[in-house]
Design an enzyme around this catalytic site. Structure first.
Site, PDB file in Angstrom:
ATOM      1  N   SER A   1     -10.689  37.101  26.900  1.00  0.00           N
ATOM      2  CA  SER A   1     -12.303  36.998  26.904  1.00  0.00           C
ATOM      3  C   SER A   1     -12.795  38.080  27.833  1.00  0.00           C
ATOM      4  O   SER A   1     -12.550  38.323  28.838  1.00  0.00           O
ATOM      5  CB  SER A   1     -12.797  35.684  27.837  1.00  0.00           C
TER       6      SER A   1
ATOM      7  N   HIS B   1     -12.072  37.224  22.383  1.00  0.00           N
ATOM      8  CA  HIS B   1     -13.226  36.137  22.605  1.00  0.00           C
ATOM      9  C   HIS B   1     -14.441  36.589  23.217  1.00  0.00           C
ATOM     10  O   HIS B   1     -14.458  37.382  24.198  1.00  0.00           O
ATOM     11  CB  HIS B   1     -12.523  34.870  23.244  1.00  0.00           C
TER      12      HIS B   1
ATOM     13  N   MET C   1     -24.123  34.272  25.881  1.00  0.00           N
ATOM     14  CA  MET C   1     -24.899  33.406  26.911  1.00  0.00           C
ATOM     15  C   MET C   1     -26.380  33.923  26.995  1.00  0.00           C
ATOM     16  O   MET C   1     -26.677  35.012  26.994  1.00  0.00           O
ATOM     17  CB  MET C   1     -24.254  33.529  28.127  1.00  0.00           C
TER      18      MET C   1
ATOM     19  N   ASP D   1     -18.014  36.076  24.540  1.00  0.00           N
ATOM     20  CA  ASP D   1     -18.877  34.853  25.115  1.00  0.00           C
ATOM     21  C   ASP D   1     -20.314  35.339  25.151  1.00  0.00           C
ATOM     22  O   ASP D   1     -20.723  36.252  25.978  1.00  0.00           O
ATOM     23  CB  ASP D   1     -18.508  34.546  26.544  1.00  0.00           C
TER      24      ASP D   1
ATOM     25  N   HIS E   1     -18.348  32.913  20.634  1.00  0.00           N
ATOM     26  CA  HIS E   1     -18.533  31.965  21.389  1.00  0.00           C
ATOM     27  C   HIS E   1     -20.083  31.777  21.760  1.00  0.00           C
ATOM     28  O   HIS E   1     -20.294  32.380  22.659  1.00  0.00           O
ATOM     29  CB  HIS E   1     -17.709  31.557  22.402  1.00  0.00           C
TER      30      HIS E   1
ATOM     31  N   MET F   1     -22.995  30.349  23.433  1.00  0.00           N
ATOM     32  CA  MET F   1     -23.623  29.390  24.455  1.00  0.00           C
ATOM     33  C   MET F   1     -25.049  29.564  24.553  1.00  0.00           C
ATOM     34  O   MET F   1     -25.578  30.145  25.482  1.00  0.00           O
ATOM     35  CB  MET F   1     -22.750  29.477  25.948  1.00  0.00           C
TER      36      MET F   1
ATOM     37  N   MET G   1     -14.028  23.006  26.048  1.00  0.00           N
ATOM     38  CA  MET G   1     -14.197  23.656  27.297  1.00  0.00           C
ATOM     39  C   MET G   1     -13.441  22.890  28.502  1.00  0.00           C
ATOM     40  O   MET G   1     -13.516  21.826  28.705  1.00  0.00           O
ATOM     41  CB  MET G   1     -15.769  23.479  27.517  1.00  0.00           C
TER      42      MET G   1
ATOM     43  N   ASP H   1     -10.557  26.849  26.684  1.00  0.00           N
ATOM     44  CA  ASP H   1     -11.491  27.955  27.218  1.00  0.00           C
ATOM     45  C   ASP H   1     -11.909  27.601  28.582  1.00  0.00           C
ATOM     46  O   ASP H   1     -12.703  26.533  28.988  1.00  0.00           O
ATOM     47  CB  ASP H   1     -12.612  28.259  26.244  1.00  0.00           C
TER      48      ASP H   1
END
Ligand code: DX5
Ligand code: ZN
Length: 221
Positions: A6, A31, A35, A33, A64, A66, A137, A175
């Site tokens: 990640s 990966h 946000m 992330d 991913h 979020m 998660m 994750d």
């Protein structure tokens, strides 16, 4: 078995260098992330960063989201070079349309479930191969470096049981707090895709760490 470092745990001043480091380490996926400071209490980076990294490697980009409003981000991330996009089941009634949209753009669709959310919320989306990826998660999302939540192991077992019993073929991704030890526990429970931030990017010899994790989960499964 897929090992996905990640980028959230990498050196934010050197994303290009860190991406190359993961690529040379023979990581399977990177990966990413995303946000938004609303769905989770933190902000990371956006599609421009992903687009800038895309030419550097052939690793799959596992995005991913979020984010509270993924609908406005799907196209930008596909254009930036995402290979898969995961949204959260906590978005409720918007989920089916989001999954459909992701797949219609020609990338893999993932569905994530947060620790407080029951795994049965995923069940309505298992039919007709609506998902390519089921992301369990194993920490509350928002920050890297948190400890693995053991109580999530039964969710992985349930995801694996559904897949087996119904002849489905989604990947089971974990994750959060994934180290060599917790990766092995997850593999035994049925996971096949391992996101790891701190435990991988923190290693000087990333290639060795990636191989060690892949060998360990392969042996455990
Ligand atoms: C958590 C993120 C994770 C995070 C994992 O909000 O979704 O992908 O980067 O980091 P570690 O492996 O450090 O827990
Ligand atoms: Zn993630």
């Amino acid at each position: 078995m897929i090992i996905a470092p990640s980028l959230l745990a990498s050196d934010f001043g050197n994303f290009a260098k860190e991406t190359l480091r993961a690529s040379k380490a023979k990581a399977d996926w990177l990966h990413l992330d995303i946000m938004d400071g609303h769905f989770v209490p933190n902000i990371s980076f956006g599609p421009q960063v992903v687009r800038a990294l895309r030419p550097l490697t052939r690793m799959k980009f596992d995005v991913h989201l979020m984010c509270s409003r993924p609908e406005i981000l799907l196209e930008p991330f596909v254009k930036a070079g995402a290979d898969s996009i995961t949204i959260h089941v906590e978005l409720g009634e918007r989920v089916p349309q989001l999954l459909w949209k992701i797949r219609s753009m020609g990338v893999k669709a993932g569905l994530a479930v947060n620790p407080p959310t029951a795994i049965k919320n995923i069940e309505p989306y298992l039919g007709k191969n609506q998902i390519d990826l089921l992301l369990v998660m194993t920490v509350n999302p928002g920050f890297g470096g948190q400890p693995f939540i053991q109580e999530m192991l039964p969710k992985i077992q349930q995801a694996a049981a559904w897949r087996r019993e119904r002849g489905l073929n989604y990947r089971i991704e974990v994750d959060g707090g994934i180290t060599l030890g917790t990766a092995v526990e997850c593999a035994k429970a049925g996971a096949d895709t391992f996101v790891s931030g701190t435990a991988l990017f923190g290693q000087r010899q990333l290639g060795r760490a990636v191989k060690k994790m892949r060998d360990a989960v392969t042996a455990a499964a």
